[in-house]
Every structure is written in structure tokens, then in C-alpha cells.
Motif scaffolding. Structure first.
Motif: not given
Lengths: 474, 326
Positions: A51, A53, A56-58, A189
Motif C-alpha cells: 500500500r 502512502n 498522506s499529508p506526511l 520515510l
């Protein structure tokens, strides 16, 4: 000096060369073992559906830096291929580096550029900026028009106006797979100490492309490109994978790398007076991190791939290898104060000595070794049978390394070559050690001599351009 | 080194080379075999995609059963991940019918961490909630824990998921914390109760991670809850809190911010400038403009970005800076 003394000297010299050979190959074997472990570890992490990211706001913004000099005929293709990269928060900064053709006009017409105001914080000085433009069509495209200052200067200008936390510098003639950035961002990450990450650069000659994406990998038809295609995995893939595990990566390929933008600017940006700017930047980044006692790592990922065109003429290849060796020697000289220093951890005590004694001096030692061998054979100081056997041993070891590297490359290839293409590709391993390797030794020696004479030019490469499946494969 | 030793080494090399060449050939043959099955795999993929639209799980099951187990699992999970991230119940139904779930559950107790991780990922893809899965949140391998976090995020109702993940924000492994933060962000307001719990009781890594998630979510009610941490003893928590509470800072915070803008610590100045820009208070325009002269480039950049957000006054200052060529 008596004849016996000369013979003794030659023998001693040859034994010294032999010792060097044994040490170098022991190091190569260690790297190979380390690379195998690392590849196994990376493969295991990749098992199973992933999956992403996406959304994702990150996820950090990535700015792709595109320097352009006199590229009116290809710049829109380059920019379009960059904007087609599949990454949710992507910004593109194109720098027109004082082109004398109509590169700027082409960009303005194609992307509907409008003037904008951006203030530079002056973290890195560049040549004068003539204008900054945004695109009415693509909000995430920024174009910087500046006075000519060279590729490094253009990259620095692009990095200055980038808003991404990470920056990715690519060569204009490099094709990046659409999901390459999604994979290349993972080390950042997973580990906040990552300061740079590089992917694999492979030879695109002979491959079939569709919409700037390699859809079928095939061996080059050109013999010189084919030799490089078997050389690249050994020279780049297993070496960098090996250094991953040993914490010693000091090169992120200039064709495809992702960097912490803040650290790049803090370190002073790309150096504009060296042709080894990719290694030079990484060394400088690591030095800044060491000096600040900041935990850091430089990571190499084997699976995000960038495709590049390998030289297909001897002259162009010679210039390229000349430039690479000049770059290596220049960078090691600049950072000579780091060599052997425990302050700089494994980089200072292991990696830089390795690059100095092995990568840099290997062509010198090889050339001297061959010369010493020839003299020794001529005067009877070297046993012919021993020389032949040792030559076979060296050749065989080179074969083993190359075949292991090819096997590694194949493991990470989602679409491996067919059996016929594999045979066509692999056969060049047999010839790489005979003639080609010796030629690269000469070119690398030439590079070191050129540097000693003060030559710091890039030179030119004749490029045929990628052609979609047009090469004939019998 | 004697000739016999050299001979022996050369023979050994020849054996290794021959074995490597054979391995390459065998791999090429296997790859060719896989390519020959590609049409079958492609057909199964197409049928599965059609089933997502039509709801016909039976046809999809039949197409997938024609494939070997490994390829069946790959196709099913790949499509599920691409299409719906496992939230369509059809995938779970088909996965149960073709044995994907059973195989994955057996592998959850495998000794190899990569096997457990891959199994969790398959269960995540098809959206199956295994009773064993939650236990893997405390697995010894960080890769498995990270996969378990993602699995919880997909298969568990939002409130329950956030309760399970409360401990993961403070995990030793950064990849686990990263996965947890991503999942909490995806839960949206459902994560609020647990984030508040951490703000009350947390400390150290989990507190920092929680504040980071709150910043990413941008929920004003949570941002206000971060304000008390502006004076936290942990320097990193303090910085995260400053950065996060920027949008909710008031005039009463101006003296504190002004002190931070003049601090010796470069990172603190940088964070303070960013927060001041987000606060948008007129009284902060001058201090931010002064930060454009900061000796540190990062602070200057943050100041430029902050002025850019401050409207006409900020734009005027930037225009002046542009005119003098800074």
C-alpha cells in the motif's frame, strides 16, 4: 646494478602487484557478500502487495530540478516526462541556464509562463537571475531564467527556489520510471536520518520504450553498449548495495538521486568547479552531518530505476571514462583531509581509503602490473606457467563477480530478459575482461593525466536518443 | 602460491562460473514460463476487475483458481490494492474462496519475518480481519509491526483502530512510527480521542509523533490542545508544539515568539518564524522581516515564506527585498 638484482627487483615488484590484486579482490568479495545480504534483506521487505502512502499529508514534497542549456528541441519532452512521474506532491523547477537558442521561448509558449516574484534567501550564490516564471497550465511548474553558469550553478538556482523538502536532480537524457520517486522516498520515510538516496541507473540502449517508459528490456545491439550493460551491474549495483550494509555509500548518481534540500543548501549546494559533482556533493553532505554530530545515512535502492543512454562510440566512451576518473581524483583530492580520520567514522577510515587505494589507483597499478609482467617475462624473471595460471585466475574471478552482479540485476528486474536475450547479454561478460577492461584502464589513466594538466571540462557526448523498439534484434 | 594451488582455484572458479551460468539459464526458462502464463494471469485480472463492478464473485473465483496459488494470491492482492485498498467485501469473499486467506493466516506464525510481513500485506489487501493479526502489533520484527499497523488501519473500525495504535506511536522503530502516523492521518477525526489521550498521558516519542499527526490533520480543536506544550521541558516536543500551534497563536503569544525569534538556537528560530507566519498576526510582521537578515539561510527562507503568507504588508516587504536583490 647486476642482472640478478634487476631480476630480484622485478620479481619483488610483481609480488607486490600480486599482493595488491589479492587485497583488492578480497575487498570486492566482501562487498559482494555484503551486497548479497543487503539485496536479500531489501527483497524480503518488498514481498507482498504494497500500500502506498499516496495522499498522506506526511508525504514530503519532492522538487525535481531540471537544468537546461540549449535544449530547445528536447526540453518540453524532458519536462513532460518529469511531470508524468507518479508522485502526489511533485514540484518541477526548470532552470534555463543562459541558453543561446530559444529554449526559454519554447518553455514560455508550451507552458503559458507568467512572471512571478520569488525572493531568494541567498543560501547559495548563483549567477544573475533574469526572471522567474510560473505556469498558467501547471501550477507546480516553476521556470528560472538565469545567466549561464554551468550545470551545477543551474542546479543550485533550482534548489534555491524549490519548496520541496527533498530535491531530485536528474539528467535531461535520463528516463525515470513513473513510480521511481514513490520508491526512492521510502528510505526517508523509514529512517529520519536519511540525507540522500540513489536508485539504479541502467543502460537503455536496445530497450523498447513507450511514452518514455521502458516496456521491454533487451540487450544493446551495439557491441560497446553491450559491454557497458554487463559492466554497470558489477560497477554500480553490487558495489553500492554492498556499501549500504557497511554504511559507506558516498556516491548518489547524478543521473538519479534524491537529497535533503535543506542540507544541500546548508552544505553550499553543488560544486561548479568539478566534474565529479555527484560524489563531491554526497561527501560534503556527509562531512556537514559528521561535523554536526548528526546521525545520517546515504541509501541505495536497487529497484527504482533510471534509464540512461550509454556511449556507443569508442571516442565518447573514452571521454566519459576520462571524465569519471578526473572527477574521482579531483573529489578525493578536495576531501583528502577526511581520509583516514576517525572523526568521519567509516567514511573516513574505510570508504575513502578504499576509493583512493582501489578505485583511484587501480588503473595505475594495473598498468604497472602489466608492464612489470611483460618485462618479467621478457627477462625470465617471471615463470610463464605461473603468469598464465594467474592470468586465468584473475580472469575467472572477474567472471564470477560479473555473473553474480548480473544475477542480482536479474532478481530485481520485474520483467527479466528472455532466454535468447539473456544469452546475448551474458556472452559479453566473457569479453569484458579481455580488451575492454584494459582500454578503460588506459582511459582512466588518461583522465588522471588530464586532471594533472588542469583539465576540468565536461566534454560532449554524442547521443542518438532513445528510439522506441527500433533497434533490430536478429 | 604453488601451481597446484592455482590449478585448484581455477577449477573452483570454473565450477562457480558454470553454476552461475546454469542458474541464469534456469531463471530465464522460468521467466519464459511465467510469460507464457501471462495471458491467463491477465484474463484473471480482467475477470476480477469486472467482478468488482458486477459483484459476481463466483466467476472471479473460477478464474483465479486456474492459477497456481502464488500467482492467484498476487493477482488478487494486486488488484485489491490498486482498486479499493481492500475495502470492497468482494475481495474478502473471493480471497476466502480461493484459499488466499487460509494460506496467509497459516503464514502469520512463520518463523521468517518476511513471510509474516507478506502474509499481513495480503490480508490487508483483501481487507480480512484475522484474530491473530492484532498480536503482530507487538511482533519482534519492525517490518512486521509496520505491516500490522497498516493492516489495523484498513481492517479495523476507525475508533477501535486508533485505540490499538496508541502504543505504536512510541515504537522504537521509525518505520513503525511512520506507518502509524500515516494510518492515524487517514482515520481523520476518528483519531482525535486517542491523540488527546496521548497529549494527556504521553511523553517522549509518542508525544512528538502525536503532535506531528495533529499538525498534519490541521484540526483546529486539536491544535488548541497543543498550546500547553509550548513550554514543555523536552526541546523537540516544544519545537513540534510551536510549529503545530502556529495557526492558533494569539497576541498573548507574541512576546514568547519574539524571544524565540532572537534565540541562539537556529532550529528554534526557524520554527518560530514558521509559526509566526502561520499565526498571521500584524505585530509579528516586523520580527519576521528582521529574520530575513538572519545569518542562517534556513531562517531567512522561513522568513520569506512567512511573509508570503502575510498578505499585502508581507508582500510589500518582499518586494522591497526583491528590489535590493537579496
Amino acid at each position: 646494478m647486476t642482472a640478478a638484482t634487476v631480476v630480484d627487483l622485478i620479481q619483488a615488484f610483481d609480488w607486490a602487484i600480486l599482493g595488491y590484486f589479492v587485497v583488492v579482490n578480497a575487498v570486492q568479495a566482501t562487498l559482494l557478500f555484503s551486497a548479497a545480504l543487503e539485496l536479500s534483506h531489501i527483497e524480503r521487505q518488498a514481498l507482498g502487495p504494497k500500500r502506498t502512502n499516496v495522499g498522506s499529508p506526511l508525504l514530503p514534497r519532492i522538487t525535481v530540478l531540471v537544468p537546461a542549456y540549449n535544449e530547445a528541441s528536447v526540453v518540453t519532452e524532458t519536462v513532460s516526462s518529469v511531470m508524468a512521474i507518479d508522485y502526489p506532491d511533485l514540484e518541477v523547477v526548470v532552470v534555463n541556464d543562459g541558453s543561446s537558442d530559444d529554449t526559454m521561448e519554447v518553455l514560455a509558449n508550451r507552458y503559458g509562463l507568467v512572471d512571478t516574484r520569488r525572493v531568494s534567501a541567498g543560501r547559495v550564490s548563483t549567477t544573475r537571475i533574469r526572471g522567474i516564471f510560473t505556469s498558467r497550465i501547471y501550477p507546480r511548474l516553476l521556470v528560472v531564467d538565469k545567466v549561464n553558469g554551468g550545470k551545477a550553478d543551474a542546479l543550485n538556482a533550482a534548489a534555491t527556489f524549490a519548496t520541496g523538502r527533498l530535491v531530485c536532480a536528474i539528467d535531461a537524457d535520463t528516463v525515470i520510471e513513473p513510480d521511481a520517486l514513490q520508491r526512492l522516498v521510502r528510505p526517508f520515510l523509514d529512517d529520519g536520518t536519511t540525507i540522500a538516496a540513489g536508485g539504479t541507473v541502467r543502460v537503455a540502449n536496445g530497450c523498447e520504450l513507450e511514452h518514455a517508459r521502458v516496456v521491454r528490456r533487451r540487450p544493446p545491439t551495439n557491441w560497446l553498449a553491450a559491454l557497458q550493460a554487463v559492466e554497470y551491474p558489477r560497477a554500480f549495483l553490487f558495489g553500492r548495495l554492498g556499501w549500504n550494509r557497511l554504511g559507506g555509500n558516498v556516491i548518489v548518481s547524478g543521473a538519479f538521486g534524491l537529497f535533503d534540500r535543506d542540507l544541500v543548501l546548508e552544505a553550499g549546494g553543488y560544486a561548479d568547479d568539478t566534474v565529479g559533482e555527484d560524489m563531491e556533493l554526497v561527501l560534503r553532505l556527509r562531512k556537514v552531518a559528521y561535523d554536526a554530530d548528526r546521525p545520517h545515512r546515504v541509501f541505495f535502492l536497487p529497484d527504482p530505476v533510471a534509464w540512461t543512454e550509454a556511449p556507443e562510440t569508442v571516442r565518447t566512451l573514452a571521454r566519459q571514462r576520462n571524465r569519471w576518473q578526473r572527477g574521482l581524483a579531483d573529489v578525493l583530492w578536495r576531501h583528502r583531509r577526511l581520509i583516514g580520520r576517525r572523526r568521519y567514522g567509516r567514511m573516513g577510515t574505510v570508504v575513502l581509503p578504499y576509493y583512493t587505494l582501489v578505485e583511484l589507483l587501480a588503473p595505475v597499478v594495473e598498468a604497472l602490473g602489466l608492464a612489470g609482467l611483460a618485462i618479467g617475462l621478457a627477462i625470465g624473471a617471471v615463470d610463464v606457467q605461473f603468469a598464465v595460471l594467474f592470468g586465468l585466475l584473475a580472469y575467472g574471478f572477474g567472471l564470477v563477480l560479473s555473473l553474480v552482479a548480473l544475477s542480482m540485476e536479474r532478481r530485481i528486474d520485474p520483467e527479466p530478459m528472455s532466454l535468447t536475450d539473456t544469452v546475448r547479454h551474458t556472452r559479453w561478460v566473457l569479453f569484458e575482461q579481455v580488451g575492454y577492461r584494459q582500454a578503460t584502464v588506459i582511459w582512466r589513466l588518461w583522465g588522471m593525466l588530464s586532471l594533472a594538466r588542469g583539465d576540468k571540462h565536461w566534454g560532449t557526448q554524442v547521443r542518438r536518443g532513445f528510439r522506441a523498439g527500433s533497434e533490430a534484434h536478429a | 602460491m604453488s601451481s597446484s594451488a592455482l590449478h585448484a582455484l581455477i577449477v573452483l572458479e570454473a565450477v562457480v562460473v558454470a553454476w552461475l551460468l546454469l542458474a541464469l539459464a534456469v531463471d530465464a526458462v522460468r521467466a519464459a514460463h511465467r510469460r507464457r502464463r501471462q495471458p491467463l494471469v491477465a484474463a484473471a485480472r480482467t475477470v476480477l476487475l469486472e467482478a468488482v463492478v458486477s459483484g459476481d464473485a463466483g466467476t472471479a473465483t473460477g478464474a483465479l483458481r486456474a492459477l497456481p496459488n502464488a500467482e492467484c494470491d498476487d493477482v488478487l492482492c494486486d488488484v485489491a490494492t490498486t482498486v479499493e485498498s481492500g475495502r470492497d467485501p468482494l475481495f474478502e469473499e473471493v480471497a476466502a474462496a480461493v484459499g488466499t486467506i487460509a494460506r496467509a493466516e497459516r503464514q502469520l506464525s512463520s518463523r521468517g519475518w518476511w513471510v509474516r510481513q507478506a502474509a499481513l500485506r495480503r490480508l490487508t489487501a483483501v481487507g480480512y480481519r484475522s484474530p491473530v493479526g492484532e498480536g503482530l502489533l507487538h511482533d519482534r520484527s519492525p517490518h512486521v509491526r509496520a505491516a500490522a499497523v497498516e493492516w489495523v488501519g484498513v481492517t479495523t473500525p476507525a475508533e477501535e483502530a486508533s485505540r490499538h495504535l496508541v502504543d505504536m506511536l512510541g515504537d522504537d522503530a521509525e518505520q513503525v512510527r511512520s506507518a502509524t502516523k500515516t494510518v492515524l492521518c487517514s482515520l481523520g477525526t476518528a483519531a482525535n480521542p486517542i491523540l488527546r489521550t496521548i497529549l494527556i498521558a504521553g511523553d517522549g516519542r509518542d508525544l512528538r509523533s502525536a503532535i506531528e499527526v495533529i499538525r498534519a490533520l490541521g484540526d483546529p480543536t486539536l491544535l488548541v490542545d497543543v498550546r500547553p506544550f509550548l513550554h514543555h521541558s523536552d526541546e523537540i516536543v516544544r519545537r513540534e508544539a510551536i510549529l503545530t500551534s502556529g495557526p492558533v497563536l494569539t497576541e498573548s503569544d507574541v512576546p514568547m515568539l519574539s524571544r524565540m525569534l532572537a534565540a541562539d538556537d537556529v532550529e528554534l528560530r526557524c520554527v518560530a518564524v514558521e509559526a509566526a507566519g502561520q499565526a498571521g498576526l500584524r505585530s509579528l510582521v516586523s520580527p519576521i522581516a528582521q529574520a530575513m537578515e538572519d545569518p542562517d539561510g534556513g531562517v531567512r527562507e522561513a522568513a520569506i515564506a512567512a511573509l508570503d503568507r502575510l498578505g499585502p504588508r508581507g508582500e510589500l516587504l518582499l518586494a522591497r527585498a526583491s528590489a535590493v536583490g537579496s
